[in-house]
Scaffold this motif. Structure first.
Motif, PDB file in Angstrom:
ATOM      1  N   THR A  69       0.782  -1.190   0.161  1.00  0.00           N
ATOM      2  CA  THR A  69      -0.010   0.073   0.071  1.00  0.00           C
ATOM      3  C   THR A  69       0.751   1.379   0.064  1.00  0.00           C
ATOM      4  O   THR A  69       0.367   2.117   0.517  1.00  0.00           O
TER       5      THR A  69
ATOM      6  N   GLN B 153      -1.183   3.160  -3.550  1.00  0.00           N
ATOM      7  CA  GLN B 153      -2.352   4.238  -3.652  1.00  0.00           C
ATOM      8  C   GLN B 153      -2.868   4.889  -4.545  1.00  0.00           C
ATOM      9  O   GLN B 153      -3.768   5.250  -4.700  1.00  0.00           O
ATOM     10  N   THR B 154      -1.959   5.163  -5.776  1.00  0.00           N
ATOM     11  CA  THR B 154      -2.271   6.005  -7.076  1.00  0.00           C
ATOM     12  C   THR B 154      -3.232   5.159  -7.601  1.00  0.00           C
ATOM     13  O   THR B 154      -4.270   5.445  -8.098  1.00  0.00           O
TER      14      THR B 154
ATOM     15  N   ILE C 176      -4.968   2.700  -6.210  1.00  0.00           N
ATOM     16  CA  ILE C 176      -6.388   2.153  -5.619  1.00  0.00           C
ATOM     17  C   ILE C 176      -7.279   3.612  -5.871  1.00  0.00           C
ATOM     18  O   ILE C 176      -8.495   3.639  -6.437  1.00  0.00           O
ATOM     19  N   GLU C 177      -6.488   4.817  -5.867  1.00  0.00           N
ATOM     20  CA  GLU C 177      -7.452   5.982  -6.472  1.00  0.00           C
ATOM     21  C   GLU C 177      -7.882   6.120  -7.890  1.00  0.00           C
ATOM     22  O   GLU C 177      -9.134   6.041  -8.189  1.00  0.00           O
TER      23      GLU C 177
ATOM     24  N   ILE D 255      -3.669   2.850   5.615  1.00  0.00           N
ATOM     25  CA  ILE D 255      -4.391   3.038   4.258  1.00  0.00           C
ATOM     26  C   ILE D 255      -5.634   2.142   4.064  1.00  0.00           C
ATOM     27  O   ILE D 255      -6.538   2.841   3.329  1.00  0.00           O
TER      28      ILE D 255
ATOM     29  N   LYS E 207      -8.372   4.408   5.510  1.00  0.00           N
ATOM     30  CA  LYS E 207      -8.308   6.100   4.527  1.00  0.00           C
ATOM     31  C   LYS E 207      -9.255   5.687   3.324  1.00  0.00           C
ATOM     32  O   LYS E 207      -9.812   6.502   3.234  1.00  0.00           O
ATOM     33  N   TYR E 208      -9.034   4.534   2.867  1.00  0.00           N
ATOM     34  CA  TYR E 208      -9.834   4.278   1.576  1.00  0.00           C
ATOM     35  C   TYR E 208     -11.131   3.237   1.602  1.00  0.00           C
ATOM     36  O   TYR E 208     -11.862   2.901   0.964  1.00  0.00           O
TER      37      TYR E 208
END
Ligand code: ISE
Length: 339
Positions: free
Chosen positions: A12, A17-18, A20-21, A46, A49-50
């Motif tokens: 993660t 993370q990029t 996931i976004e 993480i 957060k998501y």
């Protein structure tokens, strides 16, 4: 046919993370629903957060019935174990580059995929989805400019002390992109590689000789000079020039407006790869999800990952010995058809 993929992501950190976004906010056809990270505390943060499910055990996550496809964005040395696990569970798997940091590791992935009997792996060489590189490939293939003879490439990072670059990581982590993209552009394998170390920048940390020049020669004799410079101190800059028999082609600069001011004409360049190649990443992952939903794979496969790893191993050896090193590949199985 399923309309949406449930994707599990291992690792993660920044690139994870990029992805996931982009998958959950921008692209269509899938959602990252679960994550895992060897650093449990960080991974849980993480996941919170998501709003994703967190698995302490990445293998359990990969095996879970609710998971259709896997994304591996863990650190390079852990790619192999997770990619092989996904293959063993018959799941499509997108693995960030490099497929594995060594030729042996990448070959074990190839062997696992061949044994499983189905192509499941895509490697994150996103440049193959970049508009500029696609235009170069089309120009070469048109034959309008004759054969390519020479290439000059530059791979310059701004300078990121946190990236902790060493002489040893520059080749498998950064220059591996050049190995893949040049081979794809020219549609041929390499014969050999040499590495030249010029005077090193005072901005390089003590474990890094910077810049490095890697010289690849293809089977037909095309010579490719690649400058790898991890402390350019002015931006993230990727250059590619191809000298052909009847024309010279260049990778276009990303389109940015420029301004005349202060007795100069200025236009911004990117500081970081995630912005420079954002469109390529989006297209790459969208096409990966579309393909998974249709039960097929596209783009760079495990064999491409293996060739890049073999080239990278040879380049490391060339740097260490100062010799020109031949790039030896195992015979390619029919399972993997073309470059
Ligand atoms: C980074 O890890 C990447 O993968 C980028 O694409 C590459 O260009 C950069 O040099 C690396 O730091």
């Amino acid at each position: 046919m399923k309309k949406e993929l449930n994707i599990a992501l291992v690792g993660t950190g920044g690139i994870g993370q990029t992805h996931i976004e982009r998958i959950n906010d921008t692209l269509k056809g899938g959602n990252v629903v679960a994550v895992s990270d060897v650093n449990t505390d960080f991974g849980k943060k993480i996941a919170d957060k998501y709003k994703l499910k967190f698995f302490e055990d990445a293998y359990e996550m990969i095996a879970a019935d609710e998971i259709d496809a896997v994304m591996v964005t863990a650190s390079d040395e852990h790619h192999e174990e997770f990619v092989v696990s996904a293959i063993e569970h018959g799941k499509y798997v997108f693995c960030e580059k490099p497929l594995a940091p060594t030729k042996e590791g990448a070959k074990r992935i190839v062997d696992a995929e061949v044994k499983g009997g189905k192509k499941l792996v895509q490697v994150g060489f996103m440049r193959r989805f970049d508009k500029g590189y696609l235009q170069l490939k089309e120009m070469i293939q048109s034959g309008d400019y004759g054969d390519p003879l020479l290439m000059y490439c530059a791979h310059r990072n701004y300078s990121d002390p946190a990236a902790n670059w060493t002489t040893a990581t520059t080749i498998p982590n950064a220059l591996v992109h050049e190995m893949d993209i040049c081979r794809w552009l020219l549609d041929e394998d390499y014969e050999s590689v040499e590495v030249v170390l010029p005077k090193s920048s005072k901005h390089a940390n003590p474990q890094l000789l910077d810049p490095q020049i890697m010289i690849l020669t293809t089977k037909s004799g095309v010579r490719i000079d690649v400058e790898g410079f991890m402390n350019s101190r002015y931006g993230y800059d990727i250059q590619c020039e191809i000298i052909c028999e009847e024309g010279v082609m260049n990778l276009p600069e990303p389109a940015n407006a420029y301004v005349r001011s202060d007795v100069a004409i200025k236009y911004p360049i990117f500081k970081d790869w995630s912005y420079r190649f954002v469109d390529a990443y989006n297209i790459e992952i969208q096409e990966w999800m579309d393909a998974c939903l249709e039960g097929r794979t596209i783009g760079p496969d495990a064999w491409d990952g293996y060739v890049a790893a073999a080239t990278s191993d040879a380049a490391v050896q060339a740097r260490e010995t100062g010799e020109t090193v031949k790039i030896e590949l195992e015979p390619r199985s029919d399972f993997y058809k073309s470059i």
